[in-house]
Enzyme design. Structure first.
Site, PDB file in Angstrom:
ATOM      1  N   PHE A  11     -41.451   3.229  18.996  1.00 34.71           N
ATOM      2  CA  PHE A  11     -41.044   4.638  18.889  1.00 34.71           C
ATOM      3  C   PHE A  11     -41.247   5.384  20.221  1.00 34.71           C
ATOM      4  CE2 PHE A  11     -42.917   8.860  17.332  1.00 34.71           C
ATOM      5  CZ  PHE A  11     -41.704   9.513  17.364  1.00 34.71           C
ATOM      6  N   GLU A  84     -50.584  -2.210  17.467  1.00 35.05           N
ATOM      7  CA  GLU A  84     -50.352  -1.991  16.038  1.00 35.05           C
ATOM      8  C   GLU A  84     -50.762  -0.546  15.824  1.00 35.05           C
ATOM      9  OE1 GLU A  84     -49.038  -3.781  13.726  1.00 35.05           O
ATOM     10  OE2 GLU A  84     -48.782  -5.626  14.851  1.00 35.05           O
ATOM     11  N   THR A 134     -54.909   7.651  21.710  1.00 37.25           N
ATOM     12  CA  THR A 134     -54.620   8.589  20.615  1.00 37.25           C
ATOM     13  C   THR A 134     -55.752   9.586  20.388  1.00 37.25           C
ATOM     14  OG1 THR A 134     -54.459   8.633  18.201  1.00 37.25           O
ATOM     15  CG2 THR A 134     -55.459   6.703  19.116  1.00 37.25           C
ATOM     16  N   ASP A 135     -55.407  10.720  19.816  1.00 39.41           N
ATOM     17  CA  ASP A 135     -56.433  11.721  19.456  1.00 39.41           C
ATOM     18  C   ASP A 135     -57.362  11.195  18.362  1.00 39.41           C
ATOM     19  OD1 ASP A 135     -54.601  11.803  17.325  1.00 39.41           O
ATOM     20  OD2 ASP A 135     -54.273  13.973  17.422  1.00 39.41           O
ATOM     21  N   GLU A 136     -56.914  10.123  17.673  1.00 37.16           N
ATOM     22  CA  GLU A 136     -57.706   9.629  16.541  1.00 37.16           C
ATOM     23  C   GLU A 136     -59.036   9.023  16.981  1.00 37.16           C
ATOM     24  OE1 GLU A 136     -55.622   7.708  13.389  1.00 37.16           O
ATOM     25  OE2 GLU A 136     -53.724   8.652  13.917  1.00 37.16           O
ATOM     26  N   TYR A 162     -57.699   1.244  12.792  1.00 35.73           N
ATOM     27  CA  TYR A 162     -56.755   1.551  13.883  1.00 35.73           C
ATOM     28  C   TYR A 162     -57.448   2.324  14.998  1.00 35.73           C
ATOM     29  CZ  TYR A 162     -53.310   4.281  16.495  1.00 35.73           C
ATOM     30  OH  TYR A 162     -52.599   4.894  17.507  1.00 35.73           O
ATOM     31  N   SER A 165     -60.015   0.376  16.913  1.00 35.88           N
ATOM     32  CA  SER A 165     -59.459  -0.603  17.862  1.00 35.88           C
ATOM     33  C   SER A 165     -58.920   0.101  19.105  1.00 35.88           C
ATOM     34  CB  SER A 165     -58.370  -1.455  17.189  1.00 35.88           C
ATOM     35  OG  SER A 165     -57.235  -0.682  16.888  1.00 35.88           O
ATOM     36  N   LYS A 166     -58.368   1.296  18.938  1.00 37.05           N
ATOM     37  CA  LYS A 166     -57.879   2.049  20.099  1.00 37.05           C
ATOM     38  C   LYS A 166     -59.059   2.541  20.940  1.00 37.05           C
ATOM     39  CE  LYS A 166     -54.203   3.035  21.058  1.00 37.05           C
ATOM     40  NZ  LYS A 166     -53.179   2.325  21.887  1.00 37.05           N
ATOM     41  N   PRO A 217     -44.971  11.146  -1.736  1.00 42.13           N
ATOM     42  CA  PRO A 217     -46.414  11.013  -1.940  1.00 42.13           C
ATOM     43  C   PRO A 217     -47.213  11.716  -0.844  1.00 42.13           C
ATOM     44  CG  PRO A 217     -45.505   8.972  -1.044  1.00 42.13           C
ATOM     45  CD  PRO A 217     -44.359   9.938  -1.166  1.00 42.13           C
ATOM     46  N   GLY A 303     -61.510   7.264   3.990  1.00 33.65           N
ATOM     47  CA  GLY A 303     -61.930   7.636   5.352  1.00 33.65           C
ATOM     48  C   GLY A 303     -60.984   8.594   6.050  1.00 33.65           C
ATOM     49  N   HIS A 304     -60.128   9.281   5.273  1.00 35.45           N
ATOM     50  CA  HIS A 304     -59.071  10.107   5.864  1.00 35.45           C
ATOM     51  C   HIS A 304     -59.646  11.256   6.692  1.00 35.45           C
ATOM     52  CE1 HIS A 304     -54.718  11.610   4.915  1.00 35.45           C
ATOM     53  NE2 HIS A 304     -54.937  11.385   6.199  1.00 35.45           N
TER      54      HIS A 304
HETATM   55  N1  NAD Z   1     -47.023   7.457  17.293  1.00 31.92           N
HETATM   56  C1  NAD Z   1     -47.959   8.343  17.585  1.00 31.92           C
HETATM   57  O1  NAD Z   1     -47.976   9.439  17.025  1.00 31.92           O
HETATM   58  C2  NAD Z   1     -48.997   8.023  18.644  1.00 31.92           C
HETATM   59  C3  NAD Z   1     -49.864   9.038  19.053  1.00 31.92           C
HETATM   60  C4  NAD Z   1     -50.788   8.768  20.058  1.00 31.92           C
HETATM   61  C5  NAD Z   1     -50.842   7.515  20.629  1.00 31.92           C
HETATM   62  N2  NAD Z   1     -50.014   6.533  20.200  1.00 31.92           N
HETATM   63  C6  NAD Z   1     -50.091   5.223  20.858  1.00 31.92           C
HETATM   64  O2  NAD Z   1     -48.866   5.027  21.554  1.00 31.92           O
HETATM   65  C7  NAD Z   1     -48.532   3.647  21.554  1.00 31.92           C
HETATM   66  C8  NAD Z   1     -47.127   3.455  21.003  1.00 31.92           C
HETATM   67  O3  NAD Z   1     -47.075   3.986  19.683  1.00 31.92           O
HETATM   68  P1  NAD Z   1     -45.736   3.939  18.817  1.00 31.92           P
HETATM   69  O4  NAD Z   1     -45.837   4.993  17.798  1.00 31.92           O
HETATM   70  O5  NAD Z   1     -44.563   3.876  19.718  1.00 31.92           O
HETATM   71  O6  NAD Z   1     -45.912   2.522  18.102  1.00 31.92           O
HETATM   72  P2  NAD Z   1     -44.830   1.612  17.383  1.00 31.92           P
HETATM   73  O7  NAD Z   1     -45.570   0.926  16.294  1.00 31.92           O
HETATM   74  O8  NAD Z   1     -43.606   2.384  17.061  1.00 31.92           O
HETATM   75  O9  NAD Z   1     -44.410   0.546  18.505  1.00 31.92           O
HETATM   76  C9  NAD Z   1     -45.296  -0.425  18.979  1.00 31.92           C
HETATM   77  C10 NAD Z   1     -44.499  -1.425  19.803  1.00 31.92           C
HETATM   78  O10 NAD Z   1     -45.448  -2.402  20.294  1.00 31.92           O
HETATM   79  C11 NAD Z   1     -44.923  -3.691  20.064  1.00 31.92           C
HETATM   80  N3  NAD Z   1     -46.065  -4.612  19.877  1.00 31.92           N
HETATM   81  C12 NAD Z   1     -46.939  -4.653  18.840  1.00 31.92           C
HETATM   82  N4  NAD Z   1     -47.823  -5.647  19.024  1.00 31.92           N
HETATM   83  C13 NAD Z   1     -47.511  -6.233  20.209  1.00 31.92           C
HETATM   84  C14 NAD Z   1     -48.056  -7.310  20.948  1.00 31.92           C
HETATM   85  N5  NAD Z   1     -49.110  -8.005  20.490  1.00 31.92           N
HETATM   86  N6  NAD Z   1     -47.503  -7.628  22.139  1.00 31.92           N
HETATM   87  C15 NAD Z   1     -46.417  -6.946  22.605  1.00 31.92           C
HETATM   88  N7  NAD Z   1     -45.844  -5.936  21.937  1.00 31.92           N
HETATM   89  C16 NAD Z   1     -46.387  -5.575  20.758  1.00 31.92           C
HETATM   90  C17 NAD Z   1     -44.084  -3.569  18.796  1.00 31.92           C
HETATM   91  O11 NAD Z   1     -43.124  -4.614  18.699  1.00 31.92           O
HETATM   92  C18 NAD Z   1     -43.454  -2.188  18.994  1.00 31.92           C
HETATM   93  O12 NAD Z   1     -42.247  -2.278  19.712  1.00 31.92           O
HETATM   94  C19 NAD Z   1     -49.630   2.941  20.767  1.00 31.92           C
HETATM   95  O13 NAD Z   1     -50.560   2.430  21.690  1.00 31.92           O
HETATM   96  C20 NAD Z   1     -50.244   4.045  19.930  1.00 31.92           C
HETATM   97  O14 NAD Z   1     -51.599   3.766  19.655  1.00 31.92           O
HETATM   98  C21 NAD Z   1     -49.078   6.749  19.214  1.00 31.92           C
END
Ligand code: NAD
Length: 342
Positions: A11, A84, A134-136, A162, A165-166, A217, A303-304
């Site tokens: 995304f 993930e 992430t802010d989490e 999650y 791990s971050k 939901p 844990g929400h």
């Molecule tokens: N979505 C949010 O609101 C948000 C907010 C803050 C931070 N983040 C961080 O931003 C990053 C991207 O988030 P997103 O929402 O785009 O995630 P997403 O789940 O949409 O995309 C993750 C991408 O990583 C790839 N991927 C997963 N495991 C992999 C691996 N082992 N090796 C290579 N590629 C792998 C997947 O195929 C996918 O294309 C993450 O690190 C997430 O923690 C996301």
């Protein structure tokens, strides 16, 4: 410049790559992605004939494969997004989160360190690894009584597998900076929304359920507060931090738009009532009702966290970043995108 992006098929990665291809004519992108369920194949197809984008289907925790990618492409900078990313999945099956987010980040750090050490001096000096977090990692701000937006450097208190791990990945990245001198920069963003988000996250789930006439939901009373950021504003911030962020530091990315989940779901329903009235559910006597009649409260997630909020003043003051999307317009455009891309 050759920019290696991990997780670029997801995304945020897809929004970031699109932003760079549209605004930075001199940048070539190597997209290292395992292509999990979360990768967007339709978007990758659109990029098939883009000469400045190359996909490498590689798992970041596969050290030999990752080394080959670095040897082949010789990147100048790295943006690490691969993860993930879905909290509910991390509660059901944490192992994949430990594997990709922790082990994968460790493998990437070691690969980058060995690659960086042998670079010629000028390229070595210009190199950096930007880790996206992430802010989490800060946990539930409600635990402090009165929640205040968090600044960089606050203590970590992750709640879910999650976020743990971050948080662990962030510590590894900072340790590689302090111990080995690896040039890293970090960013922490709040909840992103916008087009192409996998339909397991709150906004696309609600839209898709509503369009199928299924229940919406909402965990618990829906009073959890989230801080919402348009993914294109995040992409623009990532580019600024990657270019001009100070090594060894983190930058918070937030537009300061905080909202209770239930208010967000109601806002989505109102937009759907307006933009897609023909799909409204039928009530007693066959009369169409608002999509909001589909809302159902479900038992809360274990844990929400109740409250997330980031203070992004460092990013705004030091790197002159300003969010360009108002939440109202951004959400409207997002709903329109999902209606046009069922
Ligand atoms: N979505 C949010 O609101 C948000 C907010 C803050 C931070 N983040 C961080 O931003 C990053 C991207 O988030 P997103 O929402 O785009 O995630 P997403 O789940 O949409 O995309 C993750 C991408 O990583 C790839 N991927 C997963 N495991 C992999 C691996 N082992 N090796 C290579 N590629 C792998 C997947 O195929 C996918 O294309 C993450 O690190 C997430 O923690 C996301």
């Amino acid at each position: 410049m050759k920019l290696l992006v991990t997780g670029g098929a997801g995304f945020i990665g897809s929004a970031f790559i699109q932003y760079v291809l549209q605004t930075q004519a001199q940048v070539h992108i190597v997209n290292v992605d395992k292509l999990t369920y979360a990768a967007n194949h339709a978007w990758l197809c659109e990029l098939e004939h883009e000469p400045r984008h190359q996909l490498e289907r590689v798992d970041v925790s596969d050290a030999p494969a990752l080394e080959r990618v670095f040897a082949r492409h010789q990147p100048d900078v790295v943006l690490h997004l691969a993860a993930e990313s879905h909290v509910d999945r991390s509660i059901e099956g944490p192992a994949a989160f430990v594997q990709t987010n922790l082990v994968g980040t460790h493998v990437l750090l070691e690969t980058v360190r060995h690659y960086w050490m042998q670079l010629p001096l000028a390229r070595k000096a210009a190199f950096r690894l930007h880790h996206v977090s992430t802010d989490e990692v800060y946990g539930d701000l409600m635990d402090a009584g009165t929640p205040e937006p968090v600044r960089e450097g606050a203590a970590y208190a992750p709640s879910s597998p999650y976020s743990a791990s971050k948080a662990g990945a962030d510590h590894l990245v900072l340790a590689w900076h302090r111990t080995y001198g690896l040039p890293v920069v970090l960013s922490h963003a709040c909840n992103n929304y916008g087009p192409r988000q996998y339909p397991e996250k709150l906004i696309p789930v609600m839209i898709q359920q509503a369009l199928q006439g299924l229940k919406l939901p909402v965990y618990g009373a829906g009073t959890q507060v989230r801080d919402w950021l348009h993914v294109d504003d995040h992409a623009c911030a990532l580019w600024a931090i990657l270019q001009r962020g100070q090594i060894g530091r983190s930058y918070h990315v937030s537009a300061g738009h905080r909202l209770e989940n239930i208010a967000l779901v109601r806002q989505l329903c109102a937009l759907l009532d307006e933009l897609h009235p023909q799909g409204r559910p039928l009530g007693l006597g066959g009369r169409p009702e608002s999509y909001a009649s589909l809302i159902r409260h479900t038992p809360d997630r274990p844990g929400h966290d109740r409250y997330y909020a980031l203070d992004a003043s460092r990013l705004m003051a030091e790197l002159a970043w300003v969010a360009q999307h108002s939440f109202e317009q951004g959400l409207r455009d997002t709903v329109k995108w999902y209606l046009a891309n069922p």
